[in-house]
Design an enzyme around this catalytic site. Structure first.
Site, PDB file in Angstrom:
ATOM      1  N   PRO A 130      24.117  36.589  -8.108  1.00 13.75           N
ATOM      2  CA  PRO A 130      24.667  36.734  -9.422  1.00 13.75           C
ATOM      3  C   PRO A 130      24.064  37.528 -10.643  1.00 13.75           C
ATOM      4  CG  PRO A 130      23.815  34.407  -8.782  1.00 13.75           C
ATOM      5  CD  PRO A 130      23.610  35.523  -7.665  1.00 13.75           C
ATOM      6  N   ASN A 131      24.984  37.965 -11.275  1.00 15.22           N
ATOM      7  CA  ASN A 131      24.740  38.856 -12.722  1.00 15.22           C
ATOM      8  C   ASN A 131      24.240  40.380 -12.308  1.00 15.22           C
ATOM      9  OD1 ASN A 131      25.687  36.973 -14.611  1.00 15.22           O
ATOM     10  ND2 ASN A 131      24.319  35.564 -13.814  1.00 15.22           N
ATOM     11  N   ARG A 143      22.602  44.104 -20.787  1.00 16.98           N
ATOM     12  CA  ARG A 143      21.864  43.460 -21.581  1.00 16.98           C
ATOM     13  C   ARG A 143      20.491  43.367 -20.868  1.00 16.98           C
ATOM     14  NH1 ARG A 143      23.009  38.409 -22.432  1.00 16.98           N
ATOM     15  NH2 ARG A 143      21.735  38.216 -23.882  1.00 16.98           N
ATOM     16  N   TYR A 194      15.019  44.145 -17.312  1.00 17.95           N
ATOM     17  CA  TYR A 194      15.798  44.953 -15.905  1.00 17.95           C
ATOM     18  C   TYR A 194      15.961  46.154 -16.128  1.00 17.95           C
ATOM     19  CZ  TYR A 194      16.436  39.635 -15.467  1.00 17.95           C
ATOM     20  OH  TYR A 194      16.619  38.215 -15.097  1.00 17.95           O
ATOM     21  N   ASN A 239      18.282  40.258  -2.860  1.00 23.16           N
ATOM     22  CA  ASN A 239      17.795  39.862  -4.322  1.00 23.16           C
ATOM     23  C   ASN A 239      18.689  38.672  -4.544  1.00 23.16           C
ATOM     24  OD1 ASN A 239      17.292  39.151  -6.746  1.00 23.16           O
ATOM     25  ND2 ASN A 239      17.320  41.489  -7.863  1.00 23.16           N
ATOM     26  N   ALA A 276      19.366  34.521  -9.460  1.00 18.52           N
ATOM     27  CA  ALA A 276      19.297  32.950  -9.956  1.00 18.52           C
ATOM     28  C   ALA A 276      19.207  32.055  -8.626  1.00 18.52           C
ATOM     29  CB  ALA A 276      20.180  32.663 -10.931  1.00 18.52           C
ATOM     30  N   HIS A 307      15.885  30.682  -6.801  1.00 18.91           N
ATOM     31  CA  HIS A 307      15.425  29.460  -7.433  1.00 18.91           C
ATOM     32  C   HIS A 307      16.122  28.030  -7.258  1.00 18.91           C
ATOM     33  CE1 HIS A 307      13.633  32.745  -9.241  1.00 18.91           C
ATOM     34  NE2 HIS A 307      14.515  32.937 -10.114  1.00 18.91           N
ATOM     35  N   ASP A 319      18.458  28.775   4.434  1.00 16.98           N
ATOM     36  CA  ASP A 319      19.085  28.603   5.740  1.00 16.98           C
ATOM     37  C   ASP A 319      19.837  29.615   6.353  1.00 16.98           C
ATOM     38  OD1 ASP A 319      17.583  26.189   5.535  1.00 16.98           O
ATOM     39  OD2 ASP A 319      19.602  24.849   5.254  1.00 16.98           O
ATOM     40  N   GLU A 373      12.896  39.976   0.589  1.00 21.12           N
ATOM     41  CA  GLU A 373      13.325  39.320  -0.669  1.00 21.12           C
ATOM     42  C   GLU A 373      12.904  40.768  -1.924  1.00 21.12           C
ATOM     43  OE1 GLU A 373      10.997  36.229  -1.959  1.00 21.12           O
ATOM     44  OE2 GLU A 373      12.387  35.610  -3.455  1.00 21.12           O
ATOM     45  N   HIS A 380      12.865  41.487  -6.132  1.00 23.13           N
ATOM     46  CA  HIS A 380      13.118  41.173  -7.636  1.00 23.13           C
ATOM     47  C   HIS A 380      12.797  42.367  -8.379  1.00 23.13           C
ATOM     48  CE1 HIS A 380      14.196  37.139  -6.675  1.00 23.13           C
ATOM     49  NE2 HIS A 380      13.243  36.809  -5.786  1.00 23.13           N
ATOM     50  N   ILE A 381      13.686  42.714  -9.448  1.00 20.77           N
ATOM     51  CA  ILE A 381      13.518  43.710 -10.113  1.00 20.77           C
ATOM     52  C   ILE A 381      12.307  43.427 -11.102  1.00 20.77           C
ATOM     53  CG2 ILE A 381      14.604  45.201 -12.140  1.00 20.77           C
ATOM     54  CD1 ILE A 381      17.230  44.505 -10.588  1.00 20.77           C
ATOM     55  N   SER A 382      12.360  42.199 -11.730  1.00 18.78           N
ATOM     56  CA  SER A 382      11.088  41.819 -12.492  1.00 18.78           C
ATOM     57  C   SER A 382      10.263  40.865 -11.656  1.00 18.78           C
ATOM     58  CB  SER A 382      11.667  40.824 -13.613  1.00 18.78           C
ATOM     59  OG  SER A 382      12.360  39.597 -13.053  1.00 18.78           O
ATOM     60  N   ARG A 401       7.280  34.737 -15.402  1.00 14.14           N
ATOM     61  CA  ARG A 401       8.313  34.349 -16.516  1.00 14.14           C
ATOM     62  C   ARG A 401       8.444  33.108 -16.473  1.00 14.14           C
ATOM     63  NH1 ARG A 401      13.682  37.850 -14.894  1.00 14.14           N
ATOM     64  NH2 ARG A 401      14.211  36.937 -16.996  1.00 14.14           N
ATOM     65  N   ARG A 445      11.568  29.811 -12.753  1.00 19.07           N
ATOM     66  CA  ARG A 445      11.735  31.246 -11.936  1.00 19.07           C
ATOM     67  C   ARG A 445      10.660  31.066 -11.059  1.00 19.07           C
ATOM     68  NH1 ARG A 445      15.865  34.089 -14.465  1.00 19.07           N
ATOM     69  NH2 ARG A 445      15.955  33.790 -16.734  1.00 19.07           N
TER      70      ARG A 445
HETATM   71  O1  CA2 Z   1      14.087  40.252 -11.356  1.00 11.93           O
HETATM   72  C1  CA2 Z   1      15.158  39.681 -10.575  1.00 11.93           C
HETATM   73  O2  CA2 Z   1      15.495  40.635  -9.409  1.00 11.93           O
HETATM   74  C2  CA2 Z   1      15.802  38.590 -10.648  1.00 11.93           C
HETATM   75  O3  CA2 Z   1      16.395  37.981  -9.189  1.00 11.93           O
HETATM   76  C3  CA2 Z   1      16.839  38.784 -11.486  1.00 11.93           C
HETATM   77  C4  CA2 Z   1      17.870  37.653 -11.952  1.00 11.93           C
HETATM   78  C5  CA2 Z   1      17.069  36.562 -12.365  1.00 11.93           C
HETATM   79  O4  CA2 Z   1      17.830  35.215 -12.251  1.00 11.93           O
HETATM   80  C6  CA2 Z   1      15.894  36.106 -11.305  1.00 11.93           C
HETATM   81  O5  CA2 Z   1      15.098  35.206 -11.955  1.00 11.93           O
HETATM   82  C7  CA2 Z   1      15.167  37.286 -11.057  1.00 11.93           C
HETATM   83  C8  CA2 Z   1      18.741  37.803 -12.937  1.00 11.93           C
HETATM   84  C9  CA2 Z   1      20.032  38.851 -12.403  1.00 11.93           C
HETATM   85  C10 CA2 Z   1      20.550  39.836 -13.561  1.00 11.93           C
HETATM   86  O6  CA2 Z   1      20.694  39.194 -14.702  1.00 11.93           O
HETATM   87  C11 CA2 Z   1      20.972  39.909 -15.719  1.00 11.93           C
HETATM   88  C12 CA2 Z   1      20.977  39.343 -16.968  1.00 11.93           C
HETATM   89  C13 CA2 Z   1      21.059  39.879 -18.368  1.00 11.93           C
HETATM   90  C14 CA2 Z   1      21.587  41.291 -18.266  1.00 11.93           C
HETATM   91  C15 CA2 Z   1      22.084  41.775 -17.030  1.00 11.93           C
HETATM   92  C16 CA2 Z   1      21.739  41.182 -15.873  1.00 11.93           C
END
Ligand code: CA2
Length: 141
Positions: free
Chosen positions: A9-10, A17, A22, A73, A76, A79, A86, A97, A99-101, A106, A110
């Site tokens: 997701p996202n 943003r 990211y 990846n 969210a 977590h 599974d 696995e 993760h960008i960050s 954090r 997380r």
């Molecule tokens: O660091 C990562 O790759 C994460 O998997 C990114 C997730 C976050 O929930 C994980 O804890 C770490 C978030 C995906 C992207 O979310 C955005 C938030 C704001 C603007 C654009 C993307």
């Protein structure tokens, strides 16, 4: 060799943003970068991004017998999702696995990853390069 790249997701909102966390590149940039590295390695890649946990589980199940490795990846869902963990274990496909960050540095919430024990490696905090590293790990196997 075929690798499935799953983003949760996202991730489709990247670059819009929170560039301080990211980066400013978009999901399309990510796809282009992985596609280019895969071509150099002679690996086929398929991309899947979804904001829905069940859709991600379905995609992992569909990969059974068709794919040699998964880069995931779960965003969210990392977590929260025992279902995704599974599914990775159920298909038995080597998964990395990414993760960008670095979620471990954090917020407290997380710091848990349900997916990590189902994966052969975790790469975090390396930006988009983490996906390329994951590709190289899977291509070597
Ligand atoms: O660091 C990562 O790759 C994460 O998997 C990114 C997730 C976050 O929930 C994980 O804890 C770490 C978030 C995906 C992207 O979310 C955005 C938030 C704001 C603007 C654009 C993307």
């Amino acid at each position: 060799m075929k690798i499935l790249v799953v983003n949760g997701p996202n991730i489709n909102m990247l670059g819009i943003r929170e560039p301080e966390i990211y980066g400013s590149r978009t999901y399309s940039d990510l796809v282009a970068q992985i596609t280019s590295e895969a071509a150099k390695l002679g690996v086929k890649v398929e991309f899947f991004q979804s904001n829905h946990e069940g859709a991600i589980v379905d995609k992992i199940q569909e990969a059974y017998g068709k794919v040699d490795g998964i880069i995931i990846n779960p965003a969210a869902y990392t977590h929260t999702s025992i279902a995704i963990a599974d599914a990775i274990k159920a298909v038995g496909i080597p998964a990395v696995e990414v993760h960008i960050s670095d979620p471990d540095t954090r917020e407290e919430f997380r710091r848990v990853s349900y997916v990590r024990p189902a994966c052969i490696a975790t790469i975090k905090g390396k930006g988009f390069d983490g996906y390329l590293e994951a590709l190289r790990i899977l291509a070597k196997r």
